[in-house]
Write a protein that holds these residues in place. Sequence first.
Motif, PDB file in Angstrom:
ATOM      1  N   HIS A 135       0.797  -1.204   0.000  1.00  0.00           N
ATOM      2  CA  HIS A 135       0.000   0.000   0.000  1.00  0.00           C
ATOM      3  C   HIS A 135       0.842   1.271   0.000  1.00  0.00           C
ATOM      4  O   HIS A 135       0.349   2.362  -0.142  1.00  0.00           O
ATOM      5  CB  HIS A 135      -0.939  -0.003   1.209  1.00  0.00           C
ATOM      6  N   ARG A 136       2.126   1.117   0.239  1.00  0.00           N
ATOM      7  CA  ARG A 136       3.003   2.279   0.286  1.00  0.00           C
ATOM      8  C   ARG A 136       3.573   2.604  -1.086  1.00  0.00           C
ATOM      9  O   ARG A 136       3.999   3.708  -1.333  1.00  0.00           O
ATOM     10  CB  ARG A 136       4.196   1.966   1.191  1.00  0.00           C
ATOM     11  N   ILE A 137       3.631   1.586  -1.931  1.00  0.00           N
ATOM     12  CA  ILE A 137       4.357   1.759  -3.186  1.00  0.00           C
ATOM     13  C   ILE A 137       3.392   2.242  -4.274  1.00  0.00           C
ATOM     14  O   ILE A 137       2.251   1.822  -4.323  1.00  0.00           O
ATOM     15  CB  ILE A 137       5.026   0.426  -3.575  1.00  0.00           C
ATOM     16  N   GLY A 210      15.442   9.285   6.222  1.00  0.00           N
ATOM     17  CA  GLY A 210      14.040   9.068   6.612  1.00  0.00           C
ATOM     18  C   GLY A 210      13.925   8.672   8.069  1.00  0.00           C
ATOM     19  O   GLY A 210      14.912   8.227   8.691  1.00  0.00           O
ATOM     20  N   SER A 211      12.704   8.837   8.633  1.00  0.00           N
ATOM     21  CA  SER A 211      12.551   8.496  10.058  1.00  0.00           C
ATOM     22  C   SER A 211      12.839   7.030  10.315  1.00  0.00           C
ATOM     23  O   SER A 211      13.268   6.659  11.400  1.00  0.00           O
ATOM     24  CB  SER A 211      11.161   8.799  10.605  1.00  0.00           C
ATOM     25  N   GLN A 212      12.585   6.216   9.305  1.00  0.00           N
ATOM     26  CA  GLN A 212      12.801   4.788   9.495  1.00  0.00           C
ATOM     27  C   GLN A 212      14.255   4.511   9.895  1.00  0.00           C
ATOM     28  O   GLN A 212      14.511   3.789  10.841  1.00  0.00           O
ATOM     29  CB  GLN A 212      12.458   4.079   8.180  1.00  0.00           C
ATOM     30  N   GLN A 213      15.187   5.104   9.175  1.00  0.00           N
ATOM     31  CA  GLN A 213      16.586   4.891   9.544  1.00  0.00           C
ATOM     32  C   GLN A 213      16.891   5.560  10.883  1.00  0.00           C
ATOM     33  O   GLN A 213      17.678   5.051  11.681  1.00  0.00           O
ATOM     34  CB  GLN A 213      17.541   5.436   8.467  1.00  0.00           C
ATOM     35  N   GLU A 310      10.048  10.175  19.880  1.00  0.00           N
ATOM     36  CA  GLU A 310       8.920  11.013  19.446  1.00  0.00           C
ATOM     37  C   GLU A 310       8.936  11.121  17.926  1.00  0.00           C
ATOM     38  O   GLU A 310       9.817  11.755  17.340  1.00  0.00           O
ATOM     39  CB  GLU A 310       9.041  12.427  20.064  1.00  0.00           C
ATOM     40  N   ASP A 311       7.962  10.504  17.277  1.00  0.00           N
ATOM     41  CA  ASP A 311       7.866  10.542  15.811  1.00  0.00           C
ATOM     42  C   ASP A 311       6.915  11.688  15.438  1.00  0.00           C
ATOM     43  O   ASP A 311       5.708  11.578  15.614  1.00  0.00           O
ATOM     44  CB  ASP A 311       7.346   9.184  15.321  1.00  0.00           C
ATOM     45  N   ASP A 312       7.501  12.768  14.909  1.00  0.00           N
ATOM     46  CA  ASP A 312       6.702  13.966  14.614  1.00  0.00           C
ATOM     47  C   ASP A 312       6.522  14.042  13.091  1.00  0.00           C
ATOM     48  O   ASP A 312       7.150  14.841  12.419  1.00  0.00           O
ATOM     49  CB  ASP A 312       7.471  15.198  15.127  1.00  0.00           C
ATOM     50  N   GLY A 340      12.105  13.314  12.888  1.00  0.00           N
ATOM     51  CA  GLY A 340      11.296  14.028  11.895  1.00  0.00           C
ATOM     52  C   GLY A 340      11.665  13.595  10.490  1.00  0.00           C
ATOM     53  O   GLY A 340      12.670  12.904  10.269  1.00  0.00           O
ATOM     54  N   THR A 341      10.858  14.008   9.535  1.00  0.00           N
ATOM     55  CA  THR A 341      11.065  13.548   8.156  1.00  0.00           C
ATOM     56  C   THR A 341      10.622  14.601   7.145  1.00  0.00           C
ATOM     57  O   THR A 341       9.729  15.401   7.435  1.00  0.00           O
ATOM     58  CB  THR A 341      10.281  12.239   7.911  1.00  0.00           C
ATOM     59  N   PHE A 342      11.239  14.565   5.975  1.00  0.00           N
ATOM     60  CA  PHE A 342      10.769  15.409   4.868  1.00  0.00           C
ATOM     61  C   PHE A 342       9.914  14.597   3.891  1.00  0.00           C
ATOM     62  O   PHE A 342       9.546  15.095   2.839  1.00  0.00           O
ATOM     63  CB  PHE A 342      11.958  16.042   4.135  1.00  0.00           C
ATOM     64  N   SER A 343       9.624  13.346   4.259  1.00  0.00           N
ATOM     65  CA  SER A 343       8.846  12.497   3.346  1.00  0.00           C
ATOM     66  C   SER A 343       7.481  13.091   3.054  1.00  0.00           C
ATOM     67  O   SER A 343       6.985  13.007   1.937  1.00  0.00           O
ATOM     68  CB  SER A 343       8.656  11.096   3.941  1.00  0.00           C
ATOM     69  N   LYS A 344       6.846  13.669   4.076  1.00  0.00           N
ATOM     70  CA  LYS A 344       5.494  14.173   3.867  1.00  0.00           C
ATOM     71  C   LYS A 344       5.469  15.634   3.445  1.00  0.00           C
ATOM     72  O   LYS A 344       4.518  16.073   2.810  1.00  0.00           O
ATOM     73  CB  LYS A 344       4.648  13.961   5.126  1.00  0.00           C
ATOM     74  N   ILE A 345       6.473  16.423   3.826  1.00  0.00           N
ATOM     75  CA  ILE A 345       6.421  17.822   3.377  1.00  0.00           C
ATOM     76  C   ILE A 345       7.104  18.026   2.021  1.00  0.00           C
ATOM     77  O   ILE A 345       6.765  18.967   1.322  1.00  0.00           O
ATOM     78  CB  ILE A 345       6.957  18.855   4.410  1.00  0.00           C
ATOM     79  N   LEU A 350      12.992  11.245  -1.453  1.00  0.00           N
ATOM     80  CA  LEU A 350      14.134  12.075  -1.069  1.00  0.00           C
ATOM     81  C   LEU A 350      14.951  11.363   0.004  1.00  0.00           C
ATOM     82  O   LEU A 350      16.177  11.480   0.055  1.00  0.00           O
ATOM     83  CB  LEU A 350      13.612  13.417  -0.540  1.00  0.00           C
ATOM     84  N   ARG A 351      14.276  10.602   0.845  1.00  0.00           N
ATOM     85  CA  ARG A 351      14.882   9.897   1.974  1.00  0.00           C
ATOM     86  C   ARG A 351      15.738  10.818   2.833  1.00  0.00           C
ATOM     87  O   ARG A 351      16.925  10.565   3.056  1.00  0.00           O
ATOM     88  CB  ARG A 351      15.716   8.679   1.509  1.00  0.00           C
ATOM     89  N   ILE A 352      15.167  11.917   3.265  1.00  0.00           N
ATOM     90  CA  ILE A 352      15.860  12.745   4.258  1.00  0.00           C
ATOM     91  C   ILE A 352      14.944  12.941   5.453  1.00  0.00           C
ATOM     92  O   ILE A 352      13.790  13.353   5.325  1.00  0.00           O
ATOM     93  CB  ILE A 352      16.286  14.123   3.712  1.00  0.00           C
TER      94      ILE A 352
HETATM   95  C1  LIG Z   1       3.836   7.844  11.522  1.00  0.00           C
HETATM   96  C2  LIG Z   1       4.844   7.981  10.429  1.00  0.00           C
HETATM   97  N1  LIG Z   1       6.128   8.179  10.741  1.00  0.00           N
HETATM   98  C3  LIG Z   1       7.058   8.340   9.783  1.00  0.00           C
HETATM   99  C4  LIG Z   1       6.726   8.315   8.452  1.00  0.00           C
HETATM  100  C5  LIG Z   1       7.761   8.611   7.408  1.00  0.00           C
HETATM  101  O1  LIG Z   1       8.738   7.707   7.344  1.00  0.00           O
HETATM  102  P1  LIG Z   1      10.039   7.985   6.481  1.00  0.00           P
HETATM  103  O2  LIG Z   1      10.662   9.272   6.910  1.00  0.00           O
HETATM  104  O3  LIG Z   1      10.895   6.817   6.817  1.00  0.00           O
HETATM  105  O4  LIG Z   1       9.641   8.035   5.045  1.00  0.00           O
HETATM  106  C6  LIG Z   1       5.438   8.072   8.078  1.00  0.00           C
HETATM  107  C7  LIG Z   1       5.119   7.984   6.645  1.00  0.00           C
HETATM  108  O5  LIG Z   1       4.088   7.581   6.212  1.00  0.00           O
HETATM  109  C8  LIG Z   1       4.466   7.909   9.083  1.00  0.00           C
HETATM  110  O6  LIG Z   1       3.185   7.718   8.761  1.00  0.00           O
END
Ligand SMILES: Cc1ncc(COP(=O)(O)O)c(C=O)c1O
Length: 502
Positions: A135-137, A210-213, A310-312, A340-345, A350-352
């Motif tokens: 669902h992510r891809i 990304g926040s994952q890393q 804290e995942d913001d 934090g992440t730039f994935s959504k903004i 970009l993976r930053i």
């Molecule tokens: C709760 C939450 N955290 C983090 C992320 C972003 O992850 P990443 O920065 O690894 O792309 C997402 C993306 O959907 C998310 O829903």
Amino acid sequence: MKQVSPGFFPSITIENDSSTPIYRQVYNWFRVAIVTGRLRPGQRVPSSRQLASELSVSRTTILGAIQQLSAEGYMESSAGSGTFITKSIPDQVTRFVASDSQPSIQRARRDGLRRVSKSAANLLSLQTPPLALAHRIGIGAFRIGLPALDHFPISIWSRLVNRHWRQPKKELMTYGDPMGYLPCRQAIAEYLAVVRGVRCEASQVMIVSGSQQGLAISARVLLDSGDSLWAEEPGYLGGLRVFTAAGCRLVPIPVDNEGLDVKTGIKSRPEARAAFITPSHQFPLGMTMSVARRMLLLDWAARKGSWIFEDDHDSEYRFATRPIGSLQGLDVDGRVIYVGTFSKILFPSLRIGYLVLPNDLVPAFSLVRFATDIFPSTLDQVVLTDFIREGHLARHIRRMRTIYMDRHEILIREIRKQIGTSVEIVSSNAGIHLVLLLPAGVQDTIVSDRAAGAGVATVPLSICYQGTAPKNGLILGYGGVNQKQIQDGVRRLHAVIRDTKS
Ligand SMILES: Cc1ncc(COP(=O)(O)O)c(C=O)c1O
């Protein structure tokens, strides 16, 4: 003759002190490389002159091996074009190529000789991971975590890329600091102070992929296998995978309209080493953690010496109220690792992302980062720095807020118009997704699978629970879809829900 590009040729190994003649060693190397598939049919073989020079042997030695291989049908020559691996190598020769069905692999699997690590096995046993990943891809309705790519200022980004990379400075091409490119960390620290109320200096900011890393590195620095971790129930699967991979015991803690129920956490596992939370915008239900709960959580962490991750993830986008300050901004004991992440903004590929670390943890994080991937790639950080410094980021966020507000409104309107009141909408007027609660008795995983078949991506709410989900629902991302896609997506989804109900 169609040629496979010579491209990269695997290096040939010979042993000068072996009793096997060199020509035979070269012959053997080619034969094994061909039957195991390392060399492909049709692939060009480097010239005998080149091979002789690289192996420091005589050309006659190489020609002897090639002649033998040609005589046995492994190679063929074409006048004027060179020597190639035979295109039509019989199947029985290449059957040695390792595959899952090979008896030796099946036998080894039965004997437990192909087992993966415990943490990978734990990950594999997590509920329906392929579904959640699928669902992510891709793009389209209603992919979660997808921003409005159609509104990304790509011409500005390209201009900034060109600015730096037409004639890059050597400093940008060498190894970098494990914490990241300093000007980028400075720009992020300033941005976070103003927009998110985060208290930090650039020296505390680590750029991550990304926040994952960011979470993975945090787990490596601060947690050991077997440690307990409070996890929101329901929670963010991506993050939970990281802690599962780290060997943590996840302790599901319920959330209510004030966010994580800290008292239940303290009652059920007071000695947990850490808590993983999304306090500003709970994923996926959207509530904001109350100040009272925040203070209770910080107090628990300080007393027990536990960590708070804290995942913001998307706090920039609130439509009705002003953004809520970060939990990190209230932390006086250095217990919070802010992620934090730039994935959504900006955009996910970009993976930053970034971590904001308590000062004393910086050396440990740097060393673990060095042992992970040494340092983050520089190009995008340089571009991002200018993007922030020149005001493009602030402008982009302002524009996106209006666009998401519209898309959010359109989605709610279409759900009400097309599906009606048999479904319930859980929305917090923020972010880029909402939750649709399904009518009683309709299973979300089934609807989600069928919707995928109809070209609509959704995430079943129930897979975000470690225990049994009290309600079935679908998480719908609306950030990356325009009005037409929303209308069409809701229409298809409605048909699936209706058919699943009946
Ligand atoms: C709760 C939450 N955290 C983090 C992320 C972003 O992850 P990443 O920065 O690894 O792309 C997402 C993306 O959907 C998310 O829903």
